[in-house]
Design a protein around this motif. Sequence first.
Motif, short mmCIF file in Angstrom:
data_model
loop_
_atom_site.label_atom_id
_atom_site.label_comp_id
_atom_site.label_asym_id
_atom_site.label_seq_id
_atom_site.Cartn_x
_atom_site.Cartn_y
_atom_site.Cartn_z
N ILE A 223 -2.75 10.01 10.16
CA ILE A 223 -3.86 10.02 9.20
C ILE A 223 -3.66 8.96 8.12
O ILE A 223 -4.55 8.13 7.86
CB ILE A 223 -4.02 11.42 8.58
N THR A 224 -2.48 8.97 7.50
CA THR A 224 -2.25 8.00 6.41
C THR A 224 -2.15 6.57 6.93
O THR A 224 -2.52 5.63 6.22
CB THR A 224 -1.00 8.36 5.59
N LEU B 5 -0.16 4.20 0.81
CA LEU B 5 -0.45 4.95 2.04
C LEU B 5 0.35 4.41 3.22
O LEU B 5 0.75 5.17 4.11
CB LEU B 5 -1.95 4.89 2.35
N SER C 2 0.83 -1.21 0.00
CA SER C 2 0.00 0.00 0.00
C SER C 2 0.86 1.25 0.00
O SER C 2 1.77 1.40 0.83
CB SER C 2 -0.91 0.00 1.24
N GLY D 238 -7.16 0.69 6.84
CA GLY D 238 -8.51 0.45 6.34
C GLY D 238 -8.49 -0.07 4.91
O GLY D 238 -9.24 -0.99 4.55
N GLU D 239 -7.64 0.53 4.09
CA GLU D 239 -7.50 0.12 2.70
C GLU D 239 -7.03 -1.33 2.60
O GLU D 239 -7.55 -2.12 1.80
CB GLU D 239 -6.50 1.07 2.02
N HIS E 255 -3.94 5.25 9.45
CA HIS E 255 -5.31 4.76 9.60
C HIS E 255 -5.95 4.49 8.24
O HIS E 255 -6.65 3.48 8.07
CB HIS E 255 -6.15 5.77 10.39
N MET E 256 -5.70 5.38 7.28
CA MET E 256 -6.25 5.18 5.94
C MET E 256 -5.68 3.91 5.30
O MET E 256 -6.41 3.13 4.69
CB MET E 256 -5.95 6.39 5.06
N SER F 207 2.85 6.60 5.41
CA SER F 207 2.73 6.66 6.87
C SER F 207 4.08 6.40 7.55
O SER F 207 4.46 7.13 8.47
CB SER F 207 1.70 5.64 7.35
#
Length: 93
Positions: A35-36, A10, A8, A42-43, A38-39, A14
Motif C-alpha cells: 500500500i505505502t 512513504l 519520500s 504516485g507521490e 504504491h502511494m 514501504s
Amino acid sequence: MGSVRQTSTLAIVSLVAGILGWTILPFLGSVTAIITGHMARGEIRRQPDRLDGDALALVGLVLGWVNVGLWILGVLAFVMFFGGLAWLGWANS
C-alpha cells in the motif's frame, strides 16, 4: 544551483514494512509495504522535482508482493494437502 530533493517518507515506510514482512510481521508488513509503496510512487511521480526515493518504494513493493505470493501458495498447498487427505479418508470409508 539545483534544489535538494527530499526522500519520500512513504517510500521509506514501504521499504521498512517490506523487510518487516519477511521477519517479524509476516503478512501485515507485506500488505503495508504494498500500500505505502504504491502511494509513494504516485507521490514521487506527482512531485519529481521535490521528492526522491522511487527505488526504495519499488524494493518495498517487490518484497511485499513476493511475500504475499508465497503466502497464497502456502495456503493453497495447505488446502490441497489436507483436502486430499480428507478426500482419501472419505473415499476409503
